[in-house]
Design a protein around this motif. Structure first.
Motif, mmCIF file in Angstrom:
data_model
loop_
_atom_site.group_PDB
_atom_site.id
_atom_site.type_symbol
_atom_site.label_atom_id
_atom_site.label_comp_id
_atom_site.label_asym_id
_atom_site.label_seq_id
_atom_site.Cartn_x
_atom_site.Cartn_y
_atom_site.Cartn_z
ATOM 1 N N ARG A 2 66.700 153.959 94.990
ATOM 2 C CA ARG A 2 67.704 154.376 94.010
ATOM 3 C C ARG A 2 67.360 153.752 92.661
ATOM 4 N NH1 ARG A 2 72.915 156.069 95.843
ATOM 5 N NH2 ARG A 2 72.611 157.120 97.823
ATOM 6 N N GLY A 4 69.176 152.842 88.802
ATOM 7 C CA GLY A 4 70.462 152.737 88.126
ATOM 8 C C GLY A 4 70.235 152.405 86.669
ATOM 9 N N ALA A 51 73.689 152.738 90.443
ATOM 10 C CA ALA A 51 72.644 153.067 91.410
ATOM 11 C C ALA A 51 73.227 153.453 92.772
ATOM 12 C CB ALA A 51 71.677 151.892 91.559
ATOM 13 N N ILE A 52 74.415 152.903 93.094
ATOM 14 C CA ILE A 52 75.043 153.261 94.377
ATOM 15 C C ILE A 52 76.224 154.211 94.150
ATOM 16 C CG2 ILE A 52 74.296 151.208 95.646
ATOM 17 C CD1 ILE A 52 77.158 150.049 95.115
ATOM 18 N N TYR A 89 71.525 148.556 100.429
ATOM 19 C CA TYR A 89 70.386 148.484 99.506
ATOM 20 C C TYR A 89 70.134 147.049 99.060
ATOM 21 C CZ TYR A 89 70.453 153.543 99.201
ATOM 22 O OH TYR A 89 70.387 154.869 99.511
ATOM 23 N N ARG A 153 66.166 150.578 100.229
ATOM 24 C CA ARG A 153 66.943 150.425 101.460
ATOM 25 C C ARG A 153 66.678 149.057 102.066
ATOM 26 N NH1 ARG A 153 71.367 152.531 103.214
ATOM 27 N NH2 ARG A 153 71.525 154.745 102.817
#
Ligand SMILES: [Zn+2]
Length: 156
Positions: A2, A4, A51-52, A89, A153
């Motif tokens: 990911r 961010g 990012a999440i 993550y 992850r």
């Protein structure tokens, strides 16, 4: 993986300490507004939350809430890191650009990098600290921070 992205700005005000990346810098003005005004930690916090696909820093810690007045911004960063872990993550690296007329960040970049790395639990060579002056932008009264983060992850 990911990515961010976070952005923040605060206005310079006389008579308060200047904190950037959790490090207090010697200067005749500090950054006013939300909490301790740590523009870099706020942008990192928002990049992690983004990012999440989480709520942003202003939703989690409303500037209108008196409990966050003069708060240590490391509290916000810790909450964002906890949410990143809960989402499965881990932070790989972060890169930042600060835009401010003064003070010069160069001499303090090493200390800021070390402190941010420690707060985030990643090696110092995974923290980019860059600074520019606001040429032609007319933002001499403010400090601005842009931050990008990369998450992967978790192993477990
Ligand atoms: Zn802020």
């Amino acid at each position: 993986m990911r990515i961010g992205y976070g952005w923040d700005s605060h206005e310079f005000k006389a008579g308060i300490p200047l904190k950037i990346g959790g490090v207090t810098l010697r200067h005749d003005q500090g950054l006013g507004g939300h909490s301790d005004g740590d523009v870099l930690l706020h942008a990192i916090t928002d990049a992690l939350l983004g990012a999440i696909a989480g709520p942003d820093i202003g939703s989690l810690f409303p500037p209108s809430d008196p409990q966050w007045k003069n708060a240590d911004s490391a509290v916000f960063l810790r909450e964002a890191l906890q949410r990143v872990r809960s989402a499965g993550y881990a932070l790989v690296n972060l890169d930042s650009t600060l835009i401010l007329a003064a003070p010069k960040i160069g001499p303090h970049a090493g200390a800021i990098r070390q402190h941010v790395a420690q707060l985030c639990g990643i090696p110092a060579d995974c923290v980019g600290i860059k600074a520019k002056t606001p040429e032609g932008m007319g933002t001499e009264d403010a400090a601005i921070a842009h931050v990008a983060v990369l998450l992967k992850r978790s192993e477990s």
